[in-house]
Design a protein around this motif. Structure first.
Motif: not given
Length: 576
Positions: A298, A326, A328, A350, A359
């Motif tokens: 992430a 991902p 964030v 996100t 996550m």
């Protein structure tokens, strides 16, 4: 009988006593000697004239060169840039943009023995900012910039002619004490300079400006303003070179197996912490390379991803959607609601605002910065000073959200909290084991802050603070700001941070990278909220309360009453 000699009356056995005989050969030799003397005399006169001419030319050239060296630069404003233009005699026929101290960008624009130098002296920040808000301003700059540079070059050419003539004339006059010769030298210098300037104008090719040549530190950096497209900076060459280099160094680093002994590599969660990208697209190139080498689970971004919040900047954020990892994000004080909306729309992203998400096996809480003003970093009274209470309130608000979540899920508490500005930490101390932040443009690590058990990690600018003052040090002759990121390694079973890598990359125009690994202490202190860090009653003003997942509208966020730069005007689509 008598002999012929006796008959002639000549004495026997010799010539008459008074006779002188000159033969034809001796007459020719005398004539040749006279011609040789004349020829030698003429050769000496020719050599003397050639020597005088050569000496005069050499003295005139030296005088003209001295004069050219004394020609003052011609100042010119090209949009937001303050620059000087100078024409110099040179064997290399080119136009050069000098960007001290990082090098120069050259263009093969003409064939005359003239070098056109434009040296950037500074940037008018207000004018630069205005270009982002006014499309007509960009068009006007595109139209007037060539005219401004041409006028400055023509003015400097006139000064070159005058100074060259004065230098040549004075040098010859003082050396030979001949007025006519001095005037001829000055006139010749004017003619040469005028011919060179004319040849430059005739052979100048604007199309060559699309084929730059980089030297110095810029030999691996390409950032040419594409005013017609409204793009602030294009880092194509520099970005790819730096990103590739980061990847190569990372591969060697991993191959060296530098992870601390005893670390269970098969049960690690790898998180990349970035912050304060400030419009620098190379940050995404670096993320891609690091993901390739480290297999990132992430990316966490703690804000200030843009600087002015304009549509041009927000469009660049779609690059996040191309990252196969991902992402964030929490907003910083430079980021408007429009930027957050573009990020939220990306399939892998996100946006957190006073909420908790899971996550990559970690529970992450985050809240956006409660302040908003475009490109304003002032901490003086009347600037961001009055927003500090709001920052403190947002930290308390997120702390309360974390406590509520932990009460609801005691077996899976929050692992990480995200807050853009680290200067008001009280609301999070003792409520979460790790806080990540940015804002300061320099990296810092604080362990067990105030005995609370909370570790606070601040990362510097992953974009070198490019569009928020990052170029200023370079223009002032100082070192560029470094690009920084931090790799975090978590134990997948406990969610605890076990090690981290500080990644430092070369700033503007520099291609370098270093990676330094640190191991966290094996003993994890217990979380304990300091007595003076309990949430006071009324700390969070009602107008500053953030509903989970919604955030504050830009107009409700704190804005400096006397900002260095104005709040960006609302666009047609409501973005601000």
């Amino acid at each position: 009988m008598t002999s012929p000699e006796e008959e002639s009356g000549a004495p026997q056995g010799g010539e008459p006593e008074d006779a002188t005989l000159v033969g034809p050969d001796e007459d020719d030799a005398a004539s040749e000697d006279a011609d040789a003397i004349v020829r030698r005399h003429r050769r000496r006169r020719r050599r003397a004239r050639a020597l005088r001419l050569t000496t005069t030319v050499v003295v005139a050239v030296l005088g003209a060169i001295v004069g050219l060296l004394l020609v003052p630069d011609t100042k010119v404003d090209v949009g937001p840039l303050r620059a000087t233009v100078h024409l110099r005699p040179s064997l290399s026929s080119d136009t050069v943009l000098l960007l001290p101290p990082v090098g120069e960008v050259g263009f093969d624009t003409h064939t005359a023995p003239v070098r056109i130098e434009a040296r950037v002296q500074g940037v008018d920040v207000k004018k630069a900012e205005a270009l982002f808000y006014d499309s007509s301003g960009l068009a006007e700059l595109q139209r007037t910039a060539p005219e401004a540079i041409t006028r400055a070059a023509a003015t400097n050419a006139v000064w070159n002619a005058l100074f060259a003539a004065a230098g040549a004339g004075l040098a010859v006059g003082l050396t030979f004490r001949r007025v006519r010769r001095a005037l001829a030298a000055g006139g010749g210098a004017v003619a040469v300079v005028a011919a060179s300037a004319g040849a430059t104008a005739v052979t100048f090719s604007p199309a060559s400006l699309t084929q730059p040549r980089f030297e110095g530190l810029l030999s691996q950096a390409a950032y040419i303003a594409d005013i017609g497209q409204g793009t602030a900076i294009d880092y194509a060459s520099y970005r790819s070179t730096l990103a590739e280099f980061v990847g190569q160094v990372s591969a060697l680093y991993i191959a060296a197996d530098n992870l601390p002994v005893g670390l269970d590599q098969e049960n690690l969660i790898t998180v990349l912490h970035v912050s304060d990208i400030h419009d620098n697209p190379q940050a995404y190139d670096v993320i891609e390379q690091l993901h390739t080498q480290f297999a990132i689970d992430a990316v966490i971004d703690t804000g200030d991803i843009v600087s002015w919040g304009t549509p041009v900047e927000n469009e660049q954020l779609r690059r996040i959607g191309t990252l196969d990892v991902p992402y964030v994000y929490i907003s910083g004080n430079h980021d408007g609601a429009a930027a957050a909306a573009v990020i939220e729309a990306q399939p892998n992203a996100t946006v957190l605002d006073n909420e908790v998400v899971e996550m990559a096996g970690l529970r992450i809480a985050g809240i956006g910065d409660p302040r908003f003003a475009a490109d304003d970093d002032s901490d003086a009274a009347g600037g961001w000073q009055e927003g500090k209470d709001a920052v403190a309130a947002s930290a308390y608000q997120l702390g309360d959200t974390i406590e509520a979540y932990d009460d609801a899920y005691p077996d899976a508490p929050v692992d990480i909290a995200l807050l853009h500005d680290p200067t008001q930490p009280d609301g999070l101390l003792g409520r979460v084991p790790l806080v990540l932040s940015g804002h300061m443009h320099t990296s810092n690590v604080e362990m067990d802050v105030d005995g609370s058990g909370t570790d606070w990690f601040t990362v510097g600018s992953t974009g070198g603070a490019l569009a928020s003052g990052g170029v200023a040090p370079v223009l002032q002759g100082e070192d560029p700001l470094e690009l920084t990121a931090r790799m975090l390694y978590f134990d997948a079973r406990t969610g605890h941070l076990v090690a981290y890598d500080d990644i430092t990359m070369g700033g503007l125009g520099l291609v370098s990278v270093s990676i330094e690994r640190s191991r966290m202490p094996e003993e994890q202190p217990e979380l304990e909220i300091p007595a003076d860090a309990e949430t006071p009653d009324g700390t969070i003003p009602p107008e500053q309360e953030v509903q989970p997942g919604e955030g504050l509208p830009d107009e409700d966020r704190v804005t400096p009453t006397d900002p260095i730069s104005p709040l960006p005007g609302a666009s047609d689509d409501g973005e601000g």
